[in-house]
Design an enzyme around this catalytic site. Structure first.
Site, short mmCIF file in Angstrom:
data_model
loop_
_atom_site.label_atom_id
_atom_site.label_comp_id
_atom_site.label_asym_id
_atom_site.label_seq_id
_atom_site.Cartn_x
_atom_site.Cartn_y
_atom_site.Cartn_z
N ASN A 183 -96.36 55.96 21.52
CA ASN A 183 -97.47 56.31 20.62
C ASN A 183 -97.99 55.08 19.88
OD1 ASN A 183 -97.99 59.09 20.91
ND2 ASN A 183 -96.17 59.61 19.74
N ASP A 192 -100.25 62.39 23.67
CA ASP A 192 -100.64 63.77 23.96
C ASP A 192 -100.83 63.98 25.45
OD1 ASP A 192 -100.60 64.42 21.29
OD2 ASP A 192 -102.76 64.22 21.00
N GLU A 219 -91.43 65.71 21.14
CA GLU A 219 -91.26 65.35 22.56
C GLU A 219 -89.99 65.96 23.16
OE1 GLU A 219 -89.36 61.93 20.19
OE2 GLU A 219 -90.93 63.43 19.95
#
Length: 301
Positions: A183, A192, A219
């Protein structure tokens, strides 16, 4: 009638025909009305369906005031007949106590303890509305997997079933490796994308009809495998690990680094609840992380 109106009317007719066809393929069902299971659907596909507290039953309702075997449904030419199964508090149909088998009609309400169930006949179009509401309530909107609430309900029920029947039950828990770094380095949109792509990848590579595949949070994902022993679930987990490792996750021309640390546990001595089983599988995930990540470990006592 103008061309635009004709097109709209044609589209509406096509949508109605599609809905009717979809509804016609739906089995009869009982819909829970009110309470913590409000909106839950139980498909009726067997010739005989027992409902009660026991995990052996086709429909398990583990609530106060409900007997282990409370009422029975029997398939008939017109749908299903309902009768009390010798319950302590009785079975009520449309507020009248059942003394003999009665043929169910659309909208009939069966009351057991504090739980009410509405009968929906086979092919009833009303069923589609409840399917949609059920899907929205039980599904993670981003990945299309089941959500944590649905999973927690299912794992508790399956552990109870294994206690009663002795049937094997396994759980796979997996966590994406270094997901925060992904990320940070590529952006949250990339993260995403990975979650959505991963869910589709797993669904298409080994999740069976009876398995419960859910996004547990962030996650972290889980797969509950009824009637599956530890050896079988370990093999499934290892295959899924390789599938994730070898898949090209490409986002905005970047190949993203995606692997998973996986833990596996099964129902055995020391497991009394769904939480017990989850903790064992989750502990095995940490072994995989400590061992270098991108690997599978199973729970050892």
């Amino acid at each position: 009638m103008g061309d635009d109106a004709t097109v709209v009317l044609t589209d509406i007719k096509a949508a109605l025909a599609s809905a009717e066809k979809e509804a016609s393929e739906k089995p009869a069902a009982l819909l829970v009305v009110g309470g913590e299971l409000n909106g839950s659907l139980f498909d009726l596909t067997a010739e005989e369906v027992i409902c009660g507290r026991s995990a052996k039953n086709e429909i398990t309702l583990d609530f106060n005031g409900i007997s282990r075997e409370h009422f029975k449904l029997t398939a008939s030419d017109d749908g299903y007949d309902v009768q009390d199964a010798g319950s302590r508090n009785g079975t009520f149909l449309n507020n009248e106590k059942l003394d003999a088998p009665v043929s169910l009609k659309k909208g009939d309400m069966i009351k057991v303890g504090a739980v009410a169930l509405k009968f929906l006949p086979k092919g009833d179009p009303e069923r589609l509305t409840y399917d949609k509401l059920n899907l929205e309530a039980n599904t993670d909107g981003h990945t299309g997997c089941f959500n944590k609430t649905y999973f927690n309900n299912k794992i508790n029920l399956e552990v109870k079933k294994s206690k009663v029947t002795g049937a094997p039950l396994s759980l796979i828990v997996f966590d994406l490796d270094h997901f925060k770094n992904l990320n940070d380095n590529y952006g949250h949109d990339a993260g995403d994308y990975v979650l959505k792509e991963l869910a589709e990848l797993i669904r298409n590579n080994g999740v069976r009809d009876n398995d419960i595949f859910a996004r547990y949070g962030g996650e972290e994902f889980v797969i509950l495998l009824p009637k599956t022993n530890l050896k079988q679930s370990y093999e499934i987990a290892e295959r899924l690990r390789k599938v994730v490792e070898s898949h090209d996750f490409i986002y905005e021309a970047n190949k993203l680094p995606v692997t998973a640390s996986i833990g596996v546990a099964d129902y055995r001595k020391g497991v009394s609840t769904g939480t017990d089983l989850f903790k064992r599988a989750d502990e095995s995930v940490y072994k995989s992380k400590e061992g270098g990540r991108n690997q599978v470990n199973f729970y050892r006592e």
